[in-house]
Design an enzyme around this catalytic site. Sequence first.
Site, PDB file in Angstrom:
ATOM      1  N   HIS A 148      16.627  43.373  41.800  1.00 54.69           N
ATOM      2  CA  HIS A 148      16.129  42.639  40.642  1.00 54.69           C
ATOM      3  C   HIS A 148      14.674  42.258  40.885  1.00 54.69           C
ATOM      4  CE1 HIS A 148      17.185  39.590  43.589  1.00 54.69           C
ATOM      5  NE2 HIS A 148      16.380  38.746  42.954  1.00 54.69           N
ATOM      6  N   ASP A 179      11.986  38.780  40.111  1.00 58.37           N
ATOM      7  CA  ASP A 179      12.190  37.345  39.951  1.00 58.37           C
ATOM      8  C   ASP A 179      11.651  36.768  38.647  1.00 58.37           C
ATOM      9  OD1 ASP A 179      13.583  37.059  42.285  1.00 58.37           O
ATOM     10  OD2 ASP A 179      11.859  36.448  43.492  1.00 58.37           O
ATOM     11  N   HIS A 236      13.587  43.783  44.470  1.00 61.28           N
ATOM     12  CA  HIS A 236      14.159  43.512  45.789  1.00 61.28           C
ATOM     13  C   HIS A 236      15.624  43.130  45.656  1.00 61.28           C
ATOM     14  CE1 HIS A 236      12.724  39.677  44.153  1.00 61.28           C
ATOM     15  NE2 HIS A 236      13.713  39.106  44.827  1.00 61.28           N
ATOM     16  N   ARG A 251      24.948  34.178  56.607  1.00 62.94           N
ATOM     17  CA  ARG A 251      23.490  34.357  56.528  1.00 62.94           C
ATOM     18  C   ARG A 251      22.903  33.172  55.777  1.00 62.94           C
ATOM     19  NH1 ARG A 251      19.854  36.467  52.581  1.00 62.94           N
ATOM     20  NH2 ARG A 251      18.431  38.128  53.259  1.00 62.94           N
TER      21      ARG A 251
END
Length: 680
Positions: free
Chosen positions: A551, A553, A623, A633
């Site tokens: 996508h 941002d 990204h 994570r």
Amino acid sequence: MHHKELCVPFLLSLLHSFGHTLEPYDLLYDNGIEAYYRNDFHKVVYYMEMALSSFSQLRHTKMSCRLGCRQRFPFQVTPNDRDLNFASALLHRAACVQQCEEGSLGAQSRHRVTEDIKSEFHRRIPYNFLQRAYFKLNQLDKAAEAAHTFFMANPEHMEVQQNLKSYQDKSHAPLIDRERRIYMDEYQTGIKLYDQEQYEEAINHFEEALKGYYRADIECRTMCGGPQKFDEYEYVDYRATLYEGIADHYIQILVCEHECVRDLSTRPGRLSPIENFLPLHYDFLQFSYYKVGDHLKALECAKSYLLFHPNDLDVSENVSFYESLLSYYMDPTDVRPRKEAEEFVKRHRLESEILNSATEGLGFSYNEPEFWVTGGDRQDENRILSDSKLLDVTGLLSGKKAVQKIDRDLREGGPLVYDGIKLVHTSEYLNGTQRVQLDDVITEKECEELRGVANTITLAGDGYRGKTSPHTPNEKFEGATVLKALKFGYEGRVPMDSARLFYDVSEKARHIVQSYFMLNSTLYFSYTHLVCRTALQGQQENRNDLSHPIHADNCLLDPEANECWKESPAYTYRDYSALLYLNGDFDGGEFVFTEMDAKTVTASIKPKCGRLVGFSSGGENPHGVKAVTKGQRCAVALWFTLDPMYRELERLQADEVIRSLDQERKGRSEDLNVNPKDEL
């Protein structure tokens, strides 16, 4: 009694005959999700199928009631008392719709659902749960059908693509898209037959496609007649007069109806419509009828096409040619375009005039897309293979605003501000623009401390509108804001110094990004989020999806069109983004940059403690995150804006808390102005 007057009472009696009201589809959907996480796959199938059925029945009932009541109580304009006649028809129609809908659905409030749930059904998310459940129950034919239905609207979903291939290897049942638009299937079949020069058969499919399209247009426009929408709490201060209120609501409905053109031309899962979709039906038909020797219908369809493109010289020449063929035995000027096309174009242009008038007279904001323009060549899928001169078409425009070129100087390489930070990779190494990778932004001790904060304050679904698994069902997402951390610190649930550390490292990241990219104006926080994603046990085998799909941002990435559309619901005001990682002891989870096709990886970065990735937020930097297949994570995710109008509200509140804390420590102020019983 006239047959129109029988329509609604008959419908009501039919609806009441079921003896029960429709269950809300969002409730059924939630039950299905809960069953999924309990591994109760029989219940998953039951609730998801019921939810899909309820969703379909709700739409069908609303549409039937509105159409029936419109027929029963038409708006009639008479010379005398026309205002009263209009009001009478309006009130009777409203009562009719309410009685009809509540007879089957129950109270309307039972079926009010959030925009998020509507979006998930539009994106066919229930079918993703269904394909997994049917697989677990070893019903591979149904698993393949559900997976195919989901995949048609989510062609980038690698895991489902792999699942579908696996199901097909074991099951040879034909794949069926349960949500397919029949008229689009007819259109595509017509094109295939046309390219094979099977014109007689192609005509049948194009004609069926047209009938289906116009039926779908009626349905789409009917479903636009919903409640008035307000931005957030705008309705609290809404004090419109009678005519202003009617105008405001009607304009919303008219925009919705006007843009059915785009909705009906857009394939599931795509942002851009099929170019020139409706006019091309008449284009293909005019030449097909010519090839089978029906010159009258060829002329009729060519004239219908010219309604959309009246200045098209090539089709005008075709019209002249067909008229010359017909002139020996009739007056070809008597041949008119098709009635449904004439009515459609006339209405569409009138709507445009009304909307343009509203923008001038009422201050209403609407940019009219150029739905049909000529110029350029056909796409291959729409080509016409013939010896005659035929039209050039660019086609239906999307009406979206492509990402504009950034109007600031793109620079990078400024000072890193703080000692000890390592510049690892620049844009050149990362194969893009406005990208940077830094290490040692924070220490191992600080990473460990922030992970401790995360384990205490993060809540599943926080920052994701309550969705525990917003991007993939194979991971759990937990998050928290800076303000929440400070609140927990004040209440003694985490050390205040640790909560303060979250605030401080985010400020540090902001200064670094602003300095490195050599920005001439202040960079403000748009959103700050401490987020951990955890791989769910038992769901990682043969996994091929992403932790976070590719996508951009601040715009809607459209890989098929190779564009990024800067429009709602994208956060168009975001200018820069950064991710500060807190650990690397997990499997998978690499951060990747791609080309705008969302497939070609240009750089891959493995997270570790203290590593920061910063980049501009637009379509130049698509990204995503690869699947986290084991472990947890954690990172501090930061989005920035150059526009102070879009500063993060919670950040401003956090700034006030920090100022109060600093003053308290120095003994220069009253007690901290925070009540632990209040929301900060």
